[in-house]
Write a protein that holds these residues in place. Structure first.
Motif, PDB file in Angstrom:
ATOM      1  N   LEU A 254     -29.388  39.093  43.844  1.00 22.66           N
ATOM      2  CA  LEU A 254     -29.288  37.653  44.126  1.00 22.66           C
ATOM      3  C   LEU A 254     -30.345  37.228  45.142  1.00 22.66           C
TER       4      LEU A 254
ATOM      5  N   MET B  75     -34.903  35.365  41.012  1.00 24.07           N
ATOM      6  CA  MET B  75     -34.614  33.944  40.807  1.00 24.07           C
ATOM      7  C   MET B  75     -34.526  33.697  39.299  1.00 24.07           C
ATOM      8  N   TYR B  76     -33.442  33.071  38.900  1.00 25.66           N
ATOM      9  CA  TYR B  76     -33.226  32.788  37.482  1.00 25.66           C
ATOM     10  C   TYR B  76     -33.352  31.292  37.245  1.00 25.66           C
TER      11      TYR B  76
ATOM     12  N   HIS C 263     -32.782  28.275  34.681  1.00 27.78           N
ATOM     13  CA  HIS C 263     -32.122  27.890  33.435  1.00 27.78           C
ATOM     14  C   HIS C 263     -33.085  27.119  32.538  1.00 27.78           C
TER      15      HIS C 263
ATOM     16  N   TYR D  39     -30.965  22.955  36.845  1.00 26.41           N
ATOM     17  CA  TYR D  39     -29.977  22.071  37.473  1.00 26.41           C
ATOM     18  C   TYR D  39     -30.623  21.382  38.676  1.00 26.41           C
TER      19      TYR D  39
ATOM     20  N   PHE E 188     -29.889  19.177  41.993  1.00 27.34           N
ATOM     21  CA  PHE E 188     -28.805  18.787  42.894  1.00 27.34           C
ATOM     22  C   PHE E 188     -28.897  17.294  43.196  1.00 27.34           C
ATOM     23  N   GLU E 189     -27.766  16.732  43.627  1.00 27.95           N
ATOM     24  CA  GLU E 189     -27.716  15.314  44.016  1.00 27.95           C
ATOM     25  C   GLU E 189     -28.812  15.029  45.032  1.00 27.95           C
TER      26      GLU E 189
ATOM     27  N   ARG F 225     -34.981  16.810  48.797  1.00 33.03           N
ATOM     28  CA  ARG F 225     -33.735  17.498  49.176  1.00 33.03           C
ATOM     29  C   ARG F 225     -33.550  18.753  48.318  1.00 33.03           C
TER      30      ARG F 225
ATOM     31  N   ALA G 251     -35.699  21.291  49.779  1.00 31.87           N
ATOM     32  CA  ALA G 251     -35.237  21.751  51.100  1.00 31.87           C
ATOM     33  C   ALA G 251     -34.111  22.775  50.966  1.00 31.87           C
ATOM     34  N   LEU G 252     -33.314  22.663  49.892  1.00 33.53           N
ATOM     35  CA  LEU G 252     -32.205  23.606  49.714  1.00 33.53           C
ATOM     36  C   LEU G 252     -32.699  25.040  49.518  1.00 33.53           C
ATOM     37  N   ALA G 253     -33.954  25.157  49.029  1.00 30.54           N
ATOM     38  CA  ALA G 253     -34.490  26.505  48.783  1.00 30.54           C
ATOM     39  C   ALA G 253     -35.088  27.131  50.036  1.00 30.54           C
ATOM     40  N   VAL G 254     -35.201  26.328  51.100  1.00 31.51           N
ATOM     41  CA  VAL G 254     -35.763  26.852  52.355  1.00 31.51           C
ATOM     42  C   VAL G 254     -34.647  27.569  53.118  1.00 31.51           C
TER      43      VAL G 254
ATOM     44  N   LYS H 207     -32.326  13.922  39.496  1.00 29.31           N
ATOM     45  CA  LYS H 207     -31.604  13.924  38.207  1.00 29.31           C
ATOM     46  C   LYS H 207     -32.248  12.970  37.199  1.00 29.31           C
TER      47      LYS H 207
ATOM     48  N   ARG I 275     -39.212  25.197  43.716  1.00 32.48           N
ATOM     49  CA  ARG I 275     -38.125  25.782  44.522  1.00 32.48           C
ATOM     50  C   ARG I 275     -38.298  27.295  44.571  1.00 32.48           C
TER      51      ARG I 275
ATOM     52  N   ARG J 175     -39.034  29.674  47.769  1.00 30.30           N
ATOM     53  CA  ARG J 175     -38.153  30.800  48.106  1.00 30.30           C
ATOM     54  C   ARG J 175     -38.906  32.116  48.165  1.00 30.30           C
TER      55      ARG J 175
END
Lengths: 231, 225
Positions: free
Chosen positions: A82, A86-87, A89, A93, A95-96, A101, A104-107, A138, A152, A156
């Protein structure tokens, strides 16, 4: 960065109402830093299942992982998978919120706000997404979302990337941009496994072409022989 | 008119009853929510033996009558019961326990439905981005926030208006465990309709506000792509 990761004897079947359906049987595959493997196979042969197992997302019935030292059971290697794999899809997906943003979630959470902002800006530039930074992720097109997902991944710095049909339903321009980004990831020594029906389009990128059929991986014939990587 | 006069005349007793109602129900729903979120999340994202059975049990518990919950908590907390030593019967804590049991099934079932309605790729994407488990869980909660808020409001609506459990385990003690529904029941039986109606207006108003909010959040939850 992991130079080589080897998966051995991956076996998976799904329980049905009356009997189990076998999908993978003793599958062996090695991923090398800076090399790209193309995985093809007919629908329903278990390509996505294999990718999800390699990513640490789906538990196989059996399988071992070797990060360069000793063979570990998949269950014990899951955390490391994990962390390192990195997978992506087929339809990534989002994110909201904005594209920024999503980046930033991947940092890693340990980075300061300033560092995060800098890294996100670099990733936006890398993914040719700077002008979409504030757009709702989205609402982006399929090609743009795929670039967000790749950016992303770039953020990462995953040593291993698995892509499930990365250019499905994409126009020529978007596919070309995606392939350009994949070339950059390859040159950055990322080990890449692409699952796709459209193998010609990845010709310039791919070092090895394998096919999943009858529960096992076999060497496919379409790839230049001099470009192959050791198994 | 008497009822409206009572409401606007700063009647201490009346507003104390309203205060107890909100304090007990807010404590119950806030205590139950983290637990319910965790269970709903596990039921939605993890496959294990007995998962479907658990979902069916929680769905069945939605129809659990409040008075039966009151009876069970009463038996447990009564001096002869297994938890009799805690001396909690006829206290606000006993009411909170009963209300937690009452709102848990509705919180779990609706939160589970909210998690299920979200794309399952969200969790996998968060995990494959290397986001640690708990932070990924918080991100998914943010993704389904409208559905979860709807669950929270529905759960609150269920317990703020229930009378059976509060009456049995709270004992309807003035200044201590008398809340809106038990006060309405008592005042009506005494023939004092004005206070009953005044409290009824508060409950109706609350139900109206909760329903407006519920509609709003459910609409937002469905309209997000």
């Amino acid at each position: 960065m992991t130079e080589k990761i080897t998966f051995s004897r991956i076996t998976k079947s799904f329980a049905g109402s009356f009997s189990a359906t076998k999908l993978l049987s003793d599958v062996d595959i090695a991923l090398h830093g800076g090399k790209v493997i193309l995985l093809t196979g007919e629908n329903g042969t278990g390509k996505t299942t294999l990718l999800r197992i390699l990513a640490g997302l789906l538990k196989p019935d059996f399988g071992t992982v070797n990060f360069g030292a000793t063979d570990e059971h998949w269950k014990h290697a899951r955390k490391r998978l994990l962390k390192n794999v990195m997978y992506l899809h087929q339809r990534p997906y989002m994110f909201e919120g904005s594209v920024s943003r999503n980046m930033a979630l991947a940092v890693p959470g340990s980075m300061s706000r300033k560092q995060t902002r800098e890294r996100v800006n670099q990733a936006l530039e890398w993914g040719m997404l700077t002008r979409h930074a504030l757009a709702n992720a989205k609402t982006l097109s399929g090609g743009q979302q795929q670039r967000v997902a790749l950016a992303r991944a770039w953020l990462r710095q995953s040593p291993i990337m698995l892509l499930d049909e990365p250019i499905a339903n994409m126009d020529t321009q978007s596919s070309a941009r995606t392939i350009k980004l994949l070339h950059q990831l390859k040159h950055a020594n990322t080990a890449i496994l692409i699952c796709s029906h459209n193998y010609q389009i990845f010709d310039s990128l791919v070092d090895r072409h394998v096919e999943l059929a009858n529960y096992q991986l076999t060497e496919a014939q379409s790839i230049k022989a001099d470009n192959r990587v050791p198994r | 008119m008497d009822a409206l006069n009572l409401l606007f005349s700063r009647d201490v007793e009346l507003w104390e009853i309203i205060g107890i109602s909100f304090r007990v129900s807010c404590t119950a729903i806030l205590s139950a929510s983290p637990f319910a979120l965790g269970i709903a999340f596990i039921l939605a994202y993890f496959n294990f033996i007995g998962r479907r059975l658990l979902i069916s049990i929680f769905s069945t518990l939605l129809a659990f009558p409040a008075v039966v919950v009151g009876l069970v908590v009463y038996i447990l907390l009564s001096s002869q019961g297994p938890l009799g030593d805690w001396r909690l019967l006829f206290s606000q804590t006993a009411m909170i326990i009963a209300q937690i049991i009452l709102c848990l099934p509705i919180l779990i079932s609706l939160s589970h439905a909210a998690f299920q309605a979200n794309d399952h790729h969200a969790w996998e994407t968060a995990r494959t981005l290397g986001i640690p488990g708990f932070r990924a869980f918080l991100i998914i909660i943010y993704e389904v926030k409208f559905g979860l808020l709807a669950a929270f409001l529905a759960g609150f609506g269920r317990i703020i208006a229930e009378v059976g459990a509060s009456m049995m385990v709270g004992g309807n003690i003035l200044h201590y465990t008398r809340n809106i529904p038990t006060a309405i029941a008592l005042e009506t039986s005494k023939g004092n309709f004005s206070q009953g109606i005044a409290l009824g207006i508060v409950l109706l108003l609350l139900a109206f506000i909760l329903n407006i909010l519920l509609q709003y959040f459910q609409g937002r939850g469905k309209s997000s792509p």
